[in-house]
Design an enzyme around this catalytic site. Sequence first.
Site, PDB file in Angstrom:
ATOM      1  N   SER A   2      -6.677  49.438  56.423  1.00 15.66           N
ATOM      2  CA  SER A   2      -7.384  49.449  57.714  1.00 15.66           C
ATOM      3  C   SER A   2      -8.091  50.787  57.949  1.00 15.66           C
ATOM      4  CB  SER A   2      -6.424  49.130  58.865  1.00 15.66           C
ATOM      5  OG  SER A   2      -5.498  50.168  59.062  1.00 15.66           O
ATOM      6  N   ASN A   3      -7.531  51.883  57.464  1.00 12.75           N
ATOM      7  CA  ASN A   3      -8.257  53.160  57.577  1.00 12.75           C
ATOM      8  C   ASN A   3      -9.520  53.148  56.732  1.00 12.75           C
ATOM      9  OD1 ASN A   3      -6.971  55.352  59.304  1.00 12.75           O
ATOM     10  ND2 ASN A   3      -5.184  54.523  58.236  1.00 12.75           N
ATOM     11  N   ARG A   9       3.877  59.823  35.671  1.00 10.40           N
ATOM     12  CA  ARG A   9       2.969  60.306  36.728  1.00 10.40           C
ATOM     13  C   ARG A   9       1.698  60.912  36.136  1.00 10.40           C
ATOM     14  NH1 ARG A   9       4.555  59.801  41.752  1.00 10.40           N
ATOM     15  NH2 ARG A   9       6.765  59.608  42.132  1.00 10.40           N
ATOM     16  N   ARG A  18       1.031  57.115  46.658  1.00  9.43           N
ATOM     17  CA  ARG A  18       1.520  57.734  45.426  1.00  9.43           C
ATOM     18  C   ARG A  18       1.468  59.245  45.570  1.00  9.43           C
ATOM     19  NH1 ARG A  18       4.426  54.979  42.275  1.00  9.43           N
ATOM     20  NH2 ARG A  18       3.916  56.432  40.595  1.00  9.43           N
ATOM     21  N   ILE A  19       2.481  59.907  45.067  1.00  6.07           N
ATOM     22  CA  ILE A  19       2.458  61.370  45.019  1.00  6.07           C
ATOM     23  C   ILE A  19       1.643  61.782  43.805  1.00  6.07           C
ATOM     24  CG2 ILE A  19       3.862  63.446  44.702  1.00  6.07           C
ATOM     25  CD1 ILE A  19       6.105  61.984  46.215  1.00  6.07           C
ATOM     26  N   HIS A  54      -2.027  61.255  57.531  1.00  6.18           N
ATOM     27  CA  HIS A  54      -0.579  61.086  57.546  1.00  6.18           C
ATOM     28  C   HIS A  54      -0.162  60.665  58.955  1.00  6.18           C
ATOM     29  CE1 HIS A  54       3.527  61.635  56.256  1.00  6.18           C
ATOM     30  NE2 HIS A  54       3.759  62.275  57.386  1.00  6.18           N
ATOM     31  N   THR A  64      -3.004  69.566  49.423  1.00  4.67           N
ATOM     32  CA  THR A  64      -2.628  70.674  48.540  1.00  4.67           C
ATOM     33  C   THR A  64      -1.412  70.211  47.733  1.00  4.67           C
ATOM     34  OG1 THR A  64      -1.267  71.617  50.286  1.00  4.67           O
ATOM     35  CG2 THR A  64      -3.520  72.473  50.075  1.00  4.67           C
ATOM     36  N   LEU A  91       3.512  68.278  49.290  1.00  2.00           N
ATOM     37  CA  LEU A  91       3.334  66.967  49.917  1.00  2.00           C
ATOM     38  C   LEU A  91       3.169  67.080  51.434  1.00  2.00           C
ATOM     39  CD1 LEU A  91       3.406  63.834  49.516  1.00  2.00           C
ATOM     40  CD2 LEU A  91       5.847  63.981  50.060  1.00  2.00           C
ATOM     41  N   ASP A  92       2.099  66.448  51.958  1.00  2.00           N
ATOM     42  CA  ASP A  92       1.842  66.358  53.398  1.00  2.00           C
ATOM     43  C   ASP A  92       1.755  67.735  54.068  1.00  2.00           C
ATOM     44  OD1 ASP A  92       1.756  63.601  53.196  1.00  2.00           O
ATOM     45  OD2 ASP A  92       3.886  63.370  53.601  1.00  2.00           O
TER      46      ASP A  92
HETATM   47  C1  GAR Z   1      -1.453  54.566  57.696  1.00  2.00           C
HETATM   48  O1  GAR Z   1      -0.635  54.630  58.842  1.00  2.00           O
HETATM   49  C2  GAR Z   1      -1.469  55.923  57.011  1.00  2.00           C
HETATM   50  O2  GAR Z   1      -1.453  57.001  57.885  1.00  2.00           O
HETATM   51  C3  GAR Z   1      -0.199  55.854  56.214  1.00  2.00           C
HETATM   52  O3  GAR Z   1      -0.132  54.542  55.729  1.00  2.00           O
HETATM   53  C4  GAR Z   1      -0.813  53.674  56.636  1.00  2.00           C
HETATM   54  C5  GAR Z   1      -1.850  52.910  55.848  1.00  2.00           C
HETATM   55  O4  GAR Z   1      -2.463  51.920  56.624  1.00  2.00           O
HETATM   56  N1  GAR Z   1      -0.221  56.803  55.167  1.00  2.00           N
HETATM   57  C6  GAR Z   1       0.864  57.419  54.722  1.00  2.00           C
HETATM   58  O5  GAR Z   1       1.975  57.197  55.129  1.00  2.00           O
HETATM   59  C7  GAR Z   1       0.596  58.433  53.608  1.00  2.00           C
HETATM   60  N2  GAR Z   1       1.752  59.213  53.376  1.00  2.00           N
HETATM   61  P1  GAR Z   1      -3.825  51.259  56.132  1.00  2.00           P
HETATM   62  O6  GAR Z   1      -3.613  50.824  54.671  1.00  2.00           O
HETATM   63  O7  GAR Z   1      -3.992  50.075  57.026  1.00  2.00           O
HETATM   64  O8  GAR Z   1      -4.907  52.265  56.269  1.00  2.00           O
END
Ligand code: GAR
Length: 201
Positions: free
Chosen positions: A13-14, A73, A99-100, A117, A149, A152-153
């Site tokens: 969705s993003n 990885r 994925r990391i 995030h 970077t 992570l996060d």
């Molecule tokens: C979103 O909430 C995004 O922030 C999160 O996964 C979801 C994906 O939704 N991302 C993480 O947790 C990354 N660590 P989407 O596939 O509908 O965009």
Amino acid sequence: MKSLVILISGGGSNMAAIVRAAQARDWAGRWGAKVTAVISNRPEAAGLTFAREQGLATAVVDHRDFAHASQPREAFDAALHAEIERHAPDLLILAGFMRILTPGFVAHYAGRLLNIHPSLLPAFPGLHTHARAIAAGCRFAGATVHEVTAELDHGPILAQAVVPVLPQDTEAQLAARVLTQEHRIYPEAIEAWLQRHTPQP
Ligand code: GAR
């Protein structure tokens, strides 16, 4: 024309919000940029359907295909890197990409690799952010767009949105409230990045 490549793992969705914003705001005309590919590490990712319907190039690099490599990885990231480079990205956008990434991969795209995030970083890096925010008694939650970077996060924060945590919130209700804001701030942050990287007359 700047090339934007988006990585997804699921619903996308993003990614869809970014694609729609690019269309509505005519990033091609204003910033000389367009989404050139959507790449997923999961063949079943629902977001691939939207991307195909939009006529975008899509690809799958399935991380499970590398499970038996001596360095899974690194092998996955090398294959992902090769697929990404086919589209010569100026900006690589992680949009629900779960994925990391290896330090070498991150270093290669330093300064042109963004992530969103679902928490107010630096609070709650990692998984299950909404459940953790509710369990901690947070009154506010939100989302963060940041440069990626090696840690992570972490990484420089480019945009944040804040939402209230309501008394009876479930994890799903809070996630939905945050996601609505993600769809607003991620396109805005990308537009600002493009503006910063476009020579002004
Ligand atoms: C979103 O909430 C995004 O922030 C999160 O996964 C979801 C994906 O939704 N991302 C993480 O947790 C990354 N660590 P989407 O596939 O509908 O965009």
